[in-house]
Structures are given as C-alpha cells and as structure tokens.
Design an enzyme around this catalytic site. Structure first.
Site, PDB file in Angstrom:
ATOM      1  N   GLY A 194     -62.542  -0.760 -39.791  1.00 39.48           N
ATOM      2  CA  GLY A 194     -62.358  -0.252 -41.333  1.00 39.48           C
ATOM      3  C   GLY A 194     -61.878   1.146 -41.135  1.00 39.48           C
ATOM      4  O   GLY A 194     -61.565   1.560 -40.075  1.00 39.48           O
ATOM      5  N   SER A 195     -62.249   1.748 -42.292  1.00 40.32           N
ATOM      6  CA  SER A 195     -61.772   3.201 -42.570  1.00 40.32           C
ATOM      7  C   SER A 195     -62.633   4.220 -41.904  1.00 40.32           C
ATOM      8  O   SER A 195     -64.049   3.859 -41.703  1.00 40.32           O
ATOM      9  CB  SER A 195     -61.444   3.507 -44.035  1.00 40.32           C
ATOM     10  OG  SER A 195     -62.806   3.195 -44.655  1.00 40.32           O
ATOM     11  N   PRO A 196     -62.344   5.384 -41.392  1.00 40.38           N
ATOM     12  CA  PRO A 196     -63.185   6.241 -40.720  1.00 40.38           C
ATOM     13  C   PRO A 196     -64.361   6.636 -41.594  1.00 40.38           C
ATOM     14  O   PRO A 196     -65.427   6.637 -41.004  1.00 40.38           O
ATOM     15  CB  PRO A 196     -62.212   7.455 -40.629  1.00 40.38           C
ATOM     16  CG  PRO A 196     -60.754   6.863 -40.330  1.00 40.38           C
ATOM     17  CD  PRO A 196     -60.913   5.845 -41.134  1.00 40.38           C
ATOM     18  N   VAL A 198     -65.801   4.662 -43.975  1.00 40.06           N
ATOM     19  CA  VAL A 198     -66.958   3.793 -44.076  1.00 40.06           C
ATOM     20  C   VAL A 198     -67.677   3.593 -42.701  1.00 40.06           C
ATOM     21  O   VAL A 198     -68.601   3.345 -42.290  1.00 40.06           O
ATOM     22  CB  VAL A 198     -66.389   2.295 -44.428  1.00 40.06           C
ATOM     23  CG1 VAL A 198     -67.390   1.289 -44.264  1.00 40.06           C
ATOM     24  CG2 VAL A 198     -66.152   2.570 -45.921  1.00 40.06           C
ATOM     25  N   GLY A 199     -66.664   4.037 -41.753  1.00 38.36           N
ATOM     26  CA  GLY A 199     -67.117   3.801 -40.208  1.00 38.36           C
ATOM     27  C   GLY A 199     -68.389   5.024 -40.062  1.00 38.36           C
ATOM     28  O   GLY A 199     -69.554   4.519 -39.451  1.00 38.36           O
ATOM     29  N   GLU A 216     -63.724   0.385 -34.785  1.00 41.18           N
ATOM     30  CA  GLU A 216     -62.405   0.330 -34.729  1.00 41.18           C
ATOM     31  C   GLU A 216     -61.837   0.704 -36.454  1.00 41.18           C
ATOM     32  O   GLU A 216     -61.885   0.287 -37.314  1.00 41.18           O
ATOM     33  CB  GLU A 216     -61.995  -1.408 -34.602  1.00 41.18           C
ATOM     34  CG  GLU A 216     -62.449  -1.938 -33.546  1.00 41.18           C
ATOM     35  CD  GLU A 216     -61.482  -1.314 -32.191  1.00 41.18           C
ATOM     36  OE1 GLU A 216     -60.260  -0.898 -32.414  1.00 41.18           O
ATOM     37  OE2 GLU A 216     -61.920  -1.656 -31.044  1.00 41.18           O
ATOM     38  N   CYS A 250     -53.295  -1.084 -39.432  1.00 44.07           N
ATOM     39  CA  CYS A 250     -54.041   0.262 -38.724  1.00 44.07           C
ATOM     40  C   CYS A 250     -53.295   0.914 -37.762  1.00 44.07           C
ATOM     41  O   CYS A 250     -53.195   2.323 -37.807  1.00 44.07           O
ATOM     42  CB  CYS A 250     -55.192  -0.105 -37.919  1.00 44.07           C
ATOM     43  SG  CYS A 250     -55.184  -1.333 -37.006  1.00 44.07           S
TER      44      CYS A 250
HETATM   45  P1  NAD Z   1     -63.029  -0.251 -45.400  1.00 40.03           P
HETATM   46  O1  NAD Z   1     -63.486   0.546 -44.644  1.00 40.03           O
HETATM   47  O2  NAD Z   1     -62.877   0.066 -46.956  1.00 40.03           O
HETATM   48  O3  NAD Z   1     -63.621  -1.590 -45.623  1.00 40.03           O
HETATM   49  C1  NAD Z   1     -64.146  -2.279 -44.430  1.00 40.03           C
HETATM   50  C2  NAD Z   1     -65.120  -3.155 -44.472  1.00 40.03           C
HETATM   51  O4  NAD Z   1     -66.367  -2.363 -44.823  1.00 40.03           O
HETATM   52  C3  NAD Z   1     -65.181  -4.277 -45.700  1.00 40.03           C
HETATM   53  O5  NAD Z   1     -65.589  -5.514 -45.306  1.00 40.03           O
HETATM   54  C4  NAD Z   1     -65.974  -3.602 -46.965  1.00 40.03           C
HETATM   55  O6  NAD Z   1     -66.686  -4.578 -47.595  1.00 40.03           O
HETATM   56  C5  NAD Z   1     -66.909  -2.784 -46.087  1.00 40.03           C
HETATM   57  N1  NAD Z   1     -67.303  -1.470 -46.843  1.00 40.03           N
HETATM   58  C6  NAD Z   1     -66.600  -0.819 -47.551  1.00 40.03           C
HETATM   59  N2  NAD Z   1     -67.518   0.322 -47.955  1.00 40.03           N
HETATM   60  C7  NAD Z   1     -68.515   0.213 -47.630  1.00 40.03           C
HETATM   61  C8  NAD Z   1     -69.749   0.930 -47.387  1.00 40.03           C
HETATM   62  N3  NAD Z   1     -69.909   1.865 -48.339  1.00 40.03           N
HETATM   63  N4  NAD Z   1     -70.643   0.852 -46.739  1.00 40.03           N
HETATM   64  C9  NAD Z   1     -70.663  -0.672 -46.149  1.00 40.03           C
HETATM   65  N5  NAD Z   1     -69.837  -1.539 -45.987  1.00 40.03           N
HETATM   66  C10 NAD Z   1     -68.388  -0.829 -46.594  1.00 40.03           C
HETATM   67  O7  NAD Z   1     -61.485  -0.658 -44.982  1.00 40.03           O
HETATM   68  P2  NAD Z   1     -60.317  -1.670 -45.361  1.00 40.03           P
HETATM   69  O8  NAD Z   1     -59.876  -0.896 -46.700  1.00 40.03           O
HETATM   70  O9  NAD Z   1     -61.058  -2.763 -45.818  1.00 40.03           O
HETATM   71  O10 NAD Z   1     -59.316  -1.398 -44.258  1.00 40.03           O
HETATM   72  C11 NAD Z   1     -58.514  -0.391 -44.230  1.00 40.03           C
HETATM   73  C12 NAD Z   1     -58.898   0.632 -43.068  1.00 40.03           C
HETATM   74  O11 NAD Z   1     -59.058  -0.219 -42.183  1.00 40.03           O
HETATM   75  C13 NAD Z   1     -57.718   1.540 -42.712  1.00 40.03           C
HETATM   76  O12 NAD Z   1     -58.221   2.688 -42.278  1.00 40.03           O
HETATM   77  C14 NAD Z   1     -57.353   1.033 -41.496  1.00 40.03           C
HETATM   78  O13 NAD Z   1     -56.701   1.994 -40.589  1.00 40.03           O
HETATM   79  C15 NAD Z   1     -58.593   0.502 -40.810  1.00 40.03           C
HETATM   80  N6  NAD Z   1     -58.164  -0.648 -39.814  1.00 40.03           N
HETATM   81  C16 NAD Z   1     -58.505  -0.424 -38.537  1.00 40.03           C
HETATM   82  C17 NAD Z   1     -58.208  -1.265 -37.490  1.00 40.03           C
HETATM   83  C18 NAD Z   1     -58.510  -1.071 -36.266  1.00 40.03           C
HETATM   84  O14 NAD Z   1     -58.377  -2.104 -35.332  1.00 40.03           O
HETATM   85  N7  NAD Z   1     -58.607   0.021 -35.697  1.00 40.03           N
HETATM   86  C19 NAD Z   1     -57.928  -2.642 -38.006  1.00 40.03           C
HETATM   87  C20 NAD Z   1     -57.418  -2.730 -39.343  1.00 40.03           C
HETATM   88  C21 NAD Z   1     -57.936  -1.771 -40.276  1.00 40.03           C
END
Ligand code: NAD
Length: 468
Positions: A194-196, A198-199, A216, A250
C-alpha cells in the site's frame, strides 16, 4: 463488503495460532499440492468470476485481468512449485578450521501466523501473490483486502474458502477499523502492500509485538529517455506500462525526463501510440480501465487542474467523465506543481525535458528513493551512469514494469518505497526465519580453552586471535 466482527477476527487468529505448528510440519509435496489447488482455482474454477469482479470494481479489461491478476499469480505458483524443494532444503555453510569437528546449516522455518494487507489496484494479484510465498514457507495467513474493491474481495473469499481451511488461510474483509484491529494482534509477520503513509502505521503497530514486516510501498517512479534511445519502442512500452489499469500501478512510470533533442519526436510518437491503443475517444474504449472510485478520480484530476493553473500544457487527453480520466500527457509543468510532488497513481504523464544527465540525477536524488526507475538508452556508459548515480527498488532498461513479472528477480522498494523483497525465492525468505543450526560431531578444539585461564591457555588464545 462484509466487514468481519471483532469476535470472528479473534476466533480466526486464535485458530490459526493453534494450528500453525501443524501447518509448519507440512512436507514439500503437501505445500505444492495446496499451491496447485490454488492455481486451479484461479486459472479455471474462478477465472470468469475474477474477470467479472474486476470489471464490476473498476471496469478492468479482461485482457488486463488475465495478464496482471491471473497470470501474475499462476506464474508465481509455477515458479514456486519448480523450486520449492530446493528452497526448503537445509543450506550447509562452510566450517572454519577453528570449528573443526562441527557442521552448520541454515534451516528455513516458517514465521508462523502471518497477516497480508493488500491494496485495491491489483486486488487478486497482490493478495494471492504474497499468499503463495506464505504457503510455500509453511505459514498460516489472514488476508485483509482493500475495502475499495468489494467484488474482488468477495471472490478472494470464495477462492480461499475453496482451497484452504480457515485455521490455515482466511480472508477478513473490512476497512481501516478492521485493519487496525488485525494490526493489534501479535502476528509473527506482516506483509503490507500500500501507500508509504499507511506503511508507517503498519510498522508502528508491528513494533508493539516486534513482528517482522515486509512493506511493499509506492512513490514516484521516473523514466529517463536519453538522446540515443529508440523513441518508437520507448513510447510504445511506456504508454502500455503507464496507462494500463488507468495508471493505478505502483511501478507505473510516474513522470518522464526526455532529452530536449528528442522531446518533439517522443511526444508525437506517444500521441500516435495512444490513439492506436485507445482510439480517438479513450473514455469509451473497452481496452481502458476506470479509476477505482470518484474520490481517486477527483484526487488525480485535481493534480491536473493544479498543474494547468501553474502553466502546464495538455498535449493529449485531459477529459474526465464519471470516474474515468483519459490518458493525459502534459508538458511545461512548473516545479511547484503538486503533480511533481505526490505519487500520481493515475493516467497523467508529465513530460519534462533535460539537457544534462546531471540535472536528472540531481532531481531524482532530491526526492525519496523510487520504487522503480526506468532508463531508455542505447549507450552503455549512460545506462551505467544513471544506474550508479541513483537508487531505486528496481530498474528496467529499455522497458518499464516488466521486472515485476520476472520471477528470478526480487521485487520491492527501499526505505520510503518499501522494506524487504517479494516474489519467488525472496518471497519465500520473507515468510521464513533463517534458523542457524550448529552441530558438534567431535569435541571442539575451543573446549581446550575452558577455565581456569592459565598462562598457557592465554598464549593459545593470543594465537587464535592472530591466526583466525
Ligand atoms: P493504502 O495504503 O491506502 O491501503 C492499503 C491497505 O491498507 C488497504 O487494505 C486498506 O484498507 C489498509 N489501510 C488503509 N489505511 C489504513 C490505516 N490507517 N491503518 C491500517 N490499515 C489501513 O493503499 P491503496 O490506496 O490501497 O493503494 C495505493 C498505494 O499502494 C500506492 O501508494 C501504491 O504505490 C501502493 N502500491 C504498492 C505496491 C508494491 O508492490 N510496492 C503495489 C500496489 C500498490
């Protein structure tokens, strides 16, 4: 979306925790059998349901679903099944002379109970891909897919229930609250995509239990096109890698740095290719995906409006209609524009020009380490210059996005773009503890040095320190 309740979350977690050692004991053949059952479910039993779900969630064209959701998972399974026996085997290491009488090896043991949190942009691929590695390494796993793609989550739930028992693998649906609840549990490993932003939340939560993490993440992935590049090939490959999935990838090229002498021909070629791919009305094209929802369409379109307000020129596209934004190319983007600061994650491509490669390097170094960096050039010394003067999670030379599908390469970012690697052997290792095993066969020479430390023993220790 069916949000799971606290009670069911705890029940599943406790059931998997209790069952983890049984799963860990599974043989290579048993793990392969599970993976092949998962492959059959994805490739045959649920293939049409996956396609329908992705279309319902964001109009993903069937060809893109087959390539980036189905094939991405089945090829990961094929590769894993081919090498699993080798990866699971104990790996013997050398024995220094001072340890004469012993042998040592590394055993790959499962981490235990794992949590996989996935995003919406490739909901099947980015949930089941990590699951392949988790299962191969002998773990139990809970998958928490994104709340933004409910149809895909429902199919994922069916696939997992078809192949696994809930005390081994289970899908738990829900949004941030569900994710937060899951993160409060003492999982042994958390694999987050997901996003940096939320990471960082995930890593903080993991720290509470000292759970290991694979993160990731995303960020801005630049493309450099120098004056020696094959412009036709660059435009074609870049257009596919950028506008597939409506740019919600991503590793999609985020922005382009093209050498000033080639900017005109590159833009002409790009325009021709985009018309070729999506016709004169891309918003109506069946080969073109939608934005996942209005919120994201609005976010991306606001970047365009901000850039145009600050003087950018739209050379192609720019239309928005009901959650769809056409493939858009912009030039003359002012340095302070939001589109150059934030990860775009949508179908907007800023094209910047440069004269001196050092300008490009300075610009890239001034930002976070990219998840991917792409170089189009025919000149080896130039390719080497860009490779050695920048840092990135991965790089393609004369292509983009392809390193994701190359099963022999690790996939992941570095710092802001990620921690740890996925895919193939690296994925297996991410879900394994490398346990050191030292076995004594004959009495160790070092035993001769046990107390009391006489003058003679001290002399021998002096020699050991000097010689080994
Ligand atoms: P996101 O970080 O918003 O959400 C990812 C997951 O985290 C979802 O399941 C969501 O429910 C959960 N989440 C969201 N907020 C949270 C919180 N505060 N606490 C706990 N969990 C939470 O990301 P997104 O919008 O679903 O995806 C887009 C992002 O992911 C982009 O930054 C993209 O670059 C990245 N991404 C990376 C890869 C990779 O392999 N490196 C692949 C796909 C997407």
């Amino acid at each position: 979306m069916v949000a799971d309740t606290t009670g069911s979350i705890n029940r599943i977690f406790e059931a998997q925790k209790a069952h983890q050692y049984k799963v860990a004991e599974s043989s290579c053949v048993e793990r392969k059998t599970k993976l092949l059952a998962l492959k059959k479910a994805v490739e045959e039993t649920f293939r049409q349901e996956i396609r329908d779900a992705l279309f319902a969630d964001f109009r993903k064209p069937q060809a893109e679903t087959d390539l980036t959701e189905i094939f991405a998972v089945t090829s990961e399974i094929n590769h894993t099944v081919s090498y699993l026996e080798k990866w699971m085997s104990d790996r013997y290491v050398k024995t220094p002379l001072s340890f004469f009488g012993s042998s040592s090896y590394v055993r790959y043991e499962p981490k235990g109970t794992c949590l996989i949190i996935s995003p919406w942009n490739f909901p099947v691929n980015l949930s089941l891909g990590p699951l392949v590695s988790a299962v191969a390494a002998g773990n139990t796993a809970v998958i928490k897919p994104s709340e933004y793609t409910p149809h895909s989550s429902a199919v994922l739930r069916k696939i997992v229930a078809h192949v696994f028992s809930p005390d081994e693998v289970e899908v738990i649906e829900g949004g941030v609250e569900t994710s937060t609840e899951l993160l409060s549990l003492p999982f042994n490993h958390i694999f987050f995509t997901g996003s940096p932003q939320v990471g960082k939340v995930v890593m903080k939560a993991a720290a509470e239990h000292l759970a290991s993490v694979t993160l990731e993440l995303g960020g801005k992935s630049p493309v450099i096109i120098d004056e020696t590049a094959d412009i036709q090939a660059a435009a074609r490959r870049l257009a596919w890698g950028k506008f597939m999935n409506s740019g919600q990838i991503c590793i999609a090229p985020d922005y382009v740095f093209v050498h000033r002498s080639k900017a005109g021909s590159f833009l002409e070629e790009l325009e021709r290719v985009l018309a070729d791919f999506y016709g004169q009305a891309p918003l109506g094209s069946d080969s073109y995906c939608s934005m996942v929802n209005e919120k994201h369409a609005g976010r991306v379109h606001a970047y365009l409006e901000d850039a145009v307000e600050k003087g950018a020129k739209v050379v192609f596209g720019g239309e928005k209609e009901a959650g769809r934004i056409s493939p858009t190319v912009i030039t003359e983007v002012a340095a302070g524009s939001k589109i150059l600061q934030e990860e775009i994650f949508g179908p907007l491509l800023p094209v910047l020009t440069y004269d001196d490669p050092e300008e490009v390097v300075r610009h890239i170094r001034s930002g976070e380490k990219p998840l991917a960096l792409y170089i189009y050039s025919r000149k080896n010394s130039r390719i080497e210059y860009f490779l050695s003067h920048t840092r990135a999670g991965g790089t393609c030379i004369n292509n983009n996005d392809m390193h994701f599908l190359q099963p022999y390469l690790p996939f992941g970012g570095d710092n802001n773009s990620g921690i740890g690697k996925a895919h193939g052997e690296w994925g297996f290792k991410a879900f394994s503890n490398e346990r050191s095993v030292y076995r004594q066969h004959l009495p160790s020479v070092l035993e001769k040095l046990m107390p009391p430390y006489t003058a003679g023993k001290n002399r021998v220790i002096e020699w050991i320190v000097k010689l080994f």
